[in-house]
Design a protein around this motif. Structure first.
Motif, PDB file in Angstrom:
ATOM      1  N   GLN A  90       0.932  -1.115   0.099  1.00 21.86           N
ATOM      2  CA  GLN A  90       0.068   0.105  -0.001  1.00 21.86           C
ATOM      3  C   GLN A  90       0.956   1.130  -0.125  1.00 21.86           C
ATOM      4  OE1 GLN A  90      -3.745   0.335   0.218  1.00 21.86           O
ATOM      5  NE2 GLN A  90      -2.995  -1.624  -0.838  1.00 21.86           N
ATOM      6  N   LEU A  91       0.099   2.441  -0.245  1.00 22.03           N
ATOM      7  CA  LEU A  91       0.883   3.687  -0.674  1.00 22.03           C
ATOM      8  C   LEU A  91       0.080   4.743   0.301  1.00 22.03           C
ATOM      9  CD1 LEU A  91       2.970   5.747  -1.699  1.00 22.03           C
ATOM     10  CD2 LEU A  91       1.350   5.626  -3.740  1.00 22.03           C
ATOM     11  N   VAL A  92       0.816   5.617   0.934  1.00 25.82           N
ATOM     12  CA  VAL A  92       0.274   6.668   1.804  1.00 25.82           C
ATOM     13  C   VAL A  92       0.964   7.878   1.180  1.00 25.82           C
ATOM     14  CG1 VAL A  92      -0.119   7.999   4.113  1.00 25.82           C
ATOM     15  CG2 VAL A  92      -0.262   5.534   3.912  1.00 25.82           C
ATOM     16  N   ALA A 147      -5.612   4.610   7.941  1.00 23.35           N
ATOM     17  CA  ALA A 147      -6.724   3.807   8.176  1.00 23.35           C
ATOM     18  C   ALA A 147      -7.032   2.933   6.815  1.00 23.35           C
ATOM     19  CB  ALA A 147      -7.890   4.262   8.945  1.00 23.35           C
ATOM     20  N   ARG A 148      -7.147   3.682   6.064  1.00 21.90           N
ATOM     21  CA  ARG A 148      -7.382   3.164   4.576  1.00 21.90           C
ATOM     22  C   ARG A 148      -6.344   2.344   3.987  1.00 21.90           C
ATOM     23  NH1 ARG A 148      -8.166   7.314  -0.248  1.00 21.90           N
ATOM     24  NH2 ARG A 148      -6.049   7.596   0.225  1.00 21.90           N
ATOM     25  N   VAL A 207      -6.904  -3.153   4.369  1.00 19.39           N
ATOM     26  CA  VAL A 207      -6.733  -4.176   3.569  1.00 19.39           C
ATOM     27  C   VAL A 207      -5.597  -5.303   4.091  1.00 19.39           C
ATOM     28  CG1 VAL A 207      -7.605  -2.862   1.557  1.00 19.39           C
ATOM     29  CG2 VAL A 207      -5.112  -3.093   2.043  1.00 19.39           C
ATOM     30  N   GLU A 208      -5.080  -5.036   5.368  1.00 19.19           N
ATOM     31  CA  GLU A 208      -4.323  -5.831   5.777  1.00 19.19           C
ATOM     32  C   GLU A 208      -2.791  -5.975   5.096  1.00 19.19           C
ATOM     33  OE1 GLU A 208      -6.189  -9.364   6.508  1.00 19.19           O
ATOM     34  OE2 GLU A 208      -7.267  -8.667   8.415  1.00 19.19           O
ATOM     35  N   GLU A 248       4.853  -2.283  15.305  1.00 15.98           N
ATOM     36  CA  GLU A 248       5.408  -3.296  16.290  1.00 15.98           C
ATOM     37  C   GLU A 248       4.050  -4.362  16.406  1.00 15.98           C
ATOM     38  OE1 GLU A 248       6.534  -3.267  20.987  1.00 15.98           O
ATOM     39  OE2 GLU A 248       6.492  -1.549  19.660  1.00 15.98           O
ATOM     40  N   ARG A 249       2.790  -3.693  16.225  1.00  9.72           N
ATOM     41  CA  ARG A 249       1.609  -4.503  16.490  1.00  9.72           C
ATOM     42  C   ARG A 249       1.383  -5.519  15.376  1.00  9.72           C
ATOM     43  NH1 ARG A 249      -4.143  -2.613  18.205  1.00  9.72           N
ATOM     44  NH2 ARG A 249      -5.062  -4.617  18.166  1.00  9.72           N
ATOM     45  N   PHE A 250       1.707  -5.156  14.063  1.00 10.22           N
ATOM     46  CA  PHE A 250       1.426  -6.029  13.037  1.00 10.22           C
ATOM     47  C   PHE A 250       2.527  -6.417  12.249  1.00 10.22           C
ATOM     48  CE2 PHE A 250      -2.229  -2.855  13.293  1.00 10.22           C
ATOM     49  CZ  PHE A 250      -3.400  -3.881  13.601  1.00 10.22           C
ATOM     50  N   GLY A 251       3.540  -5.953  12.513  1.00  8.22           N
ATOM     51  CA  GLY A 251       4.849  -6.615  11.811  1.00  8.22           C
ATOM     52  C   GLY A 251       5.038  -5.910  10.419  1.00  8.22           C
TER      53      GLY A 251
END
Length: 332
Positions: free
Chosen positions: A100-102, A172-173, A177-178, A208-211
């Protein structure tokens, strides 16, 4: 399954992205803008690489090329062990969810006519993570909480939020999509310093939470030290230095890196006087000089720099594209 931390999660080798310069009635190609001109780096899973440099050096093009939003001219892109350089759009589709891209400006990357619920939920529905309306809404609420926004605000439009809140919506967007790999393209540069600190804390917590694995593109080195594990310094389409964040800040080897560090405010007069300032103008990526691309601006230049292009020399714990690094290697 435990991840092999020694295996790069994202790796680019010899990456080139050139844009044609067309002139005349028949739009004949008369040259190329060498936005990215042979870039190599690797990012281990769960870590952050900061890609830094002045505006126009090719940082954003690197990020978009890795995600295959721009087609590479040469080189290779590896994601989680797979070569994705030449994959078709159809073959790339399953990977889009994982990358993903922010963007830099949340105001322009959010549709002003779309409710926040629909903006965050768009990817959820596209990738069929949830399909019925209630499930999508529940997932949007979950990710708004993750980025410290009130889920009740999902029924508002982007203009009803502050700049920092809009950037949280964009994060958040992307998260909804994980993904496993996120490119942040100058994503906090338009925010106030206090808001920047909050977003950086949030990114650290999420990683840290999602690696998560991050490529953090910025021209502001003051934020890099807090967020990044490693730093790659870019100049006119090429990497000039790469190493751990600590090494880059404590003992920069390339004259351009030292010049960049001069832009960081400091209260220490000894630290200010030790820094090196670049002189002159940045060369055009459509007509780069034959030797070192930094030679015309370098205060430590010598004759060889104008005629030969240095390699990325492997110094202890870092790489440096400078003949001074070669001298250091041959003297040890």
């Amino acid at each position: 399954m435990k991840t092999d931390q020694e295996t790069p999660f994202v790796r680019v080798e010899g990456l080139k992205t050139w844009f044609p310069i067309r002139k005349g009635v028949f739009r004949k190609t008369v040259g190329h803008v060498r936005a990215v001109d042979g870039v190599d780096f690797a990012i281990k899973k769960g870590t952050t690489l900061a890609l830094v440099g002045e505006s126009g050096c090719g940082k954003t093009t690197v990020g978009k090329t890795i995600l295959r939003l721009i087609e590479p001219t040469g080189g290779s892109i590896h994601f989680d062990g797979a070569d994705i350089t030449s994959l078709s759009s159809e073959a790339l589709l399953p990977l889009r969810r994982r990358m993903q891209l922010v963007f830099q400006d949340p105001a322009s990357s959010l549709d002003p006519r779309m409710l926040v619920r629909d903006a965050i939920g768009e990817g959820i529905k596209s990738f069929k993570i949830a399909t019925d309306s209630e499930a999508v809404t529940a997932r949007v609420a979950e990710y708004m909480k993750l980025v410290q926004l009130d889920p009740d605000q999902m029924w508002r439009y982007p203009h009803e939020f502050s700049g920092g809140q809009r950037q949280r919506i964009c994060i958040a967007r992307a998260l909804a999509v994980e993904p496993e790999f996120i490119v942040f393209d100058e994503s906090i540069s338009a925010l106030d310093v206090s808001i920047q600190a909050q977003i950086l804390n949030l990114l650290n917590d999420l990683q840290e939470r999602f690696g998560l694995t991050y490529l953090f593109i910025t021209h502001d080195l003051s934020v890099v030290r807090y967020l990044a594990d490693n730093v790659a310094v870019m100049y006119v389409g090429q990497l000039v230095e790469e190493g751990t964040t600590e090494d880059i800040f404590e003992s920069p080897q390339h004259p351009y890196t030292r010049a960049l560090l001069k832009s960081i405010p400091s209260m220490n007069p000894k630290e200010r006087s030790a820094r090196v300032e670049a002189i002159g103008d940045v060369p055009s990526p459509s007509a780069p000089p034959p030797g070192c691309r930094f030679a015309a601006r370098c205060p430590q230049v010598f004759d060889r720099c104008h005629n030969e292009q240095p390699e990325l020399y492997p110094l202890p714990r870092r790489l440096s594209r400078c003949f001074l690094a070669e001298k250091e290697l041959t003297s040890t």
